[in-house]
Design a protein around this motif. Structure first.
Motif, short mmCIF file in Angstrom:
data_model
loop_
_atom_site.label_atom_id
_atom_site.label_comp_id
_atom_site.label_asym_id
_atom_site.label_seq_id
_atom_site.Cartn_x
_atom_site.Cartn_y
_atom_site.Cartn_z
N UNK A 71 0.85 -1.19 0.00
CA UNK A 71 0.00 0.00 0.00
C UNK A 71 0.88 1.25 0.00
N UNK A 72 1.04 1.85 -1.15
CA UNK A 72 1.96 2.98 -1.30
C UNK A 72 1.46 4.26 -0.63
N UNK A 73 0.21 4.28 -0.19
CA UNK A 73 -0.33 5.50 0.40
C UNK A 73 -0.36 5.46 1.92
N UNK A 74 0.11 4.38 2.54
CA UNK A 74 -0.01 4.19 3.98
C UNK A 74 1.02 5.05 4.72
N UNK A 75 0.55 6.11 5.35
CA UNK A 75 1.45 7.04 6.02
C UNK A 75 2.14 6.41 7.23
N UNK A 76 1.47 5.49 7.89
CA UNK A 76 2.10 4.79 9.01
C UNK A 76 3.31 3.99 8.55
N UNK A 77 3.16 3.28 7.43
CA UNK A 77 4.28 2.53 6.87
C UNK A 77 5.41 3.47 6.44
N UNK A 78 5.05 4.61 5.88
CA UNK A 78 6.08 5.59 5.50
C UNK A 78 6.96 5.91 6.71
N UNK A 79 6.33 6.16 7.84
CA UNK A 79 7.10 6.55 9.03
C UNK A 79 7.94 5.39 9.57
N UNK A 80 7.41 4.19 9.49
CA UNK A 80 8.20 3.03 9.90
C UNK A 80 9.43 2.86 9.02
N UNK A 81 9.26 3.09 7.72
CA UNK A 81 10.38 2.99 6.79
C UNK A 81 11.42 4.07 7.07
N UNK A 82 10.95 5.25 7.38
CA UNK A 82 11.87 6.35 7.72
C UNK A 82 12.64 6.03 8.99
N UNK A 83 11.94 5.50 10.00
CA UNK A 83 12.61 5.12 11.24
C UNK A 83 13.71 4.10 10.96
N UNK A 84 13.43 3.15 10.07
CA UNK A 84 14.42 2.15 9.73
C UNK A 84 15.63 2.77 9.06
N UNK A 85 15.40 3.63 8.07
CA UNK A 85 16.50 4.24 7.32
C UNK A 85 17.35 5.14 8.22
N UNK A 86 16.70 6.00 9.01
CA UNK A 86 17.45 6.97 9.82
C UNK A 86 18.04 6.31 11.07
#
Length: 446
Positions: free
Chosen positions: A173-188
């Motif tokens: 789901x490319x629109x899931x803002x919660x997943x976006x933040x989880x991905x950012x947490x992983x990267x940073x």
């Protein structure tokens, strides 16, 4: 500790432009980072973010990023203005005809098969075509790289893959803002801070999907831009929270823009089967029904017949033999390109037997069309502040990234001269490094 700190202070006082020595004894500081002027780099792509999407939406975080860094009026992607070709240009600095990822779809004209966008991401031979992406080049020069969802990162290049990666699932789901933040947490938090990666590419599939479904001028697209803006704020907050602000550069851009598809009932649709003199019986292989572009492989001896039938048959259909393609498009020389290339005018799509496309927004048009232009922002210790620059081609992002990472680039079609005016002059960079060292000395003396 006092003696070594005073010795270092003396060295800097004598030669402030000298390269900073290793500071292995300083707690909490990575010695490799201290011994080099290289900062880390995060490349972010928001798929389909058109150059002007922030003009009709309040975007405080994008505005703040502009004040703190660099904004381009727009950038010009390569042709074909599709996701895979455009992203591979960002990664290699090569035009499409040179890197060979000529479409979102992998296809085989002998077996008559093709693979959809997602499946094509896993075909090594399609991507590994002689051009090395920046991940591999950086790794071979001693850097640590990662990629999260970025097109092209699922495969091997000359037997080597990006060291740290996360590949999206088929029905992600490319629109899931919660997943976006989880991905950012992983990267940073994990990749940059804990694993100490030097370069990461991070991909978001919006606002492309929403632009296709609802159109680039829709309220749904504007709401998605607000989500992108919140996400940029979250990224910068996380970078600050993890203490990376002063040694992490960020480049945020996109692969292409988005144009409104004309759907008025008075619009003359482009349907190849309805063109007099044209027949799919004369075609060995076709790649149409994928937006405003298409390619045809006529059967042996049928090229001229098919070309004459299509040329000038519709006022908004442009038909080229591949060798006659406009040179500025850099889309004629690769052997994967089929003999006939079709390009619709802005707002039109190309259908084969019958209309199968019902998107309200599309990309894939000529890269000179303003609606195809993406946005570009950059911020970090190596970028100047509050700087607005003119447009440039995205083929130039690769040499810029190689310069920031202090690695030797592969052969490419871009040039650092087209972007170096965005950067802090070298003397200022040396002063900044000098100040960092003095701050560390002060900390350790205290």
């Amino acid at each position: 500790m006092l003696l070594s700190s005073l010795a270092l202070l003396g060295l800097l006082a004598v030669s402030p432009s000298a390269a900073a020595p290793h500071l292995d004894s300083f707690s909490g500081l990575d010695s490799a980072r201290a011994g080099s002027s290289r900062n880390k780099l995060l490349l972010i792509s928001f798929d389909g973010f058109r150059w002007d999407y922030d003009l009709d939406v309040d975007t405080p975080n994008l505005d703040k990023m502009t004040q703190d860094g660099v904004k381009a009026t727009y950038v010009t992607p390569p042709f074909l203005t599709l996701t895979s070709p455009s992203h591979f240009t960002l990664l290699t600095g090569r035009y499409t005809e040179n890197h060979g990822v000529i479409h979102n779809m992998w296809f085989n004209t002998t077996t008559l098969e093709n693979k959809d966008f997602y499946t094509s991401q896993f075909v090594d031979s399609y991507w590994d075509n002689g051009s090395l992406p920046i991940w591999i080049t950086a790794q071979r020069q001693g850097l640590k790289t990662g990629s999260l969802h970025f097109p092209g990162s699922a495969v091997k290049y000359q037997g080597e893959t990006v060291a740290v990666k996360q590949v999206e699932s088929r029905f992600y789901d490319h629109a899931n803002e919660t997943d976006w933040r989880l991905n950012i947490d992983k990267v940073i938090g994990e990749w940059f801070e804990q694993q100490d990666l030097d370069f990461v590419s991070l991909y978001f599939g919006e606002p492309d999907h929403i632009g296709h479904k609802h159109g680039p001028d829709s309220p749904e697209r504007r709401e998605m831009v607000r989500q992108v803006d919140r996400t940029i704020g979250y990224i910068r907050d996380k970078i600050q929270e993890h203490g990376l602000t002063n040694h992490l550069n960020i480049i945020i851009t996109a692969d292409h823009g988005m144009a409104t598809v004309l759907q008025d009932r008075l619009v003359q649709e482009i349907i190849l089967s309805k063109i007099p003199g044209f027949s799919f019986k004369d075609i060995q292989f076709q790649l149409v029904d994928y937006g405003p572009t298409g390619m045809l492989l006529p059967k042996e001896g049928m090229l001229e017949k098919v070309y004459r039938a299509l040329k000038g048959a519709h006022p908004h259909l442009n038909v080229y033999k591949k060798e006659d393609m406009p040179a500025r498009l850099h889309y004629s020389k690769h052997p994967r390109l089929l003999p006939l290339i079709l390009i619709a005018d802005p707002g039109y799509v190309i259908s084969g037997i019958r209309p199968l496309q019902f998107n309200k927004g599309e990309h894939g048009f000529d890269n000179q069309v303003m609606d195809m232009k993406p946005f570009f922002r950059a911020v970090g210790p190596d970028f100047r502040k509050n700087l607005l620059v003119g447009p440039f081609e995205t083929v130039n992002v690769y040499p810029l990234m190689c310069h920031l990472l202090n690695i030797t680039p592969e052969d490419n079609d871009g040039h650092l001269d087209n972007t170096k005016h965005m950067l802090v002059p070298q003397i200022e960079t040396r002063k900044a490094n000098h100040s960092k060292i003095l701050s560390l000395i002060h900390y350790n003396l205290a």
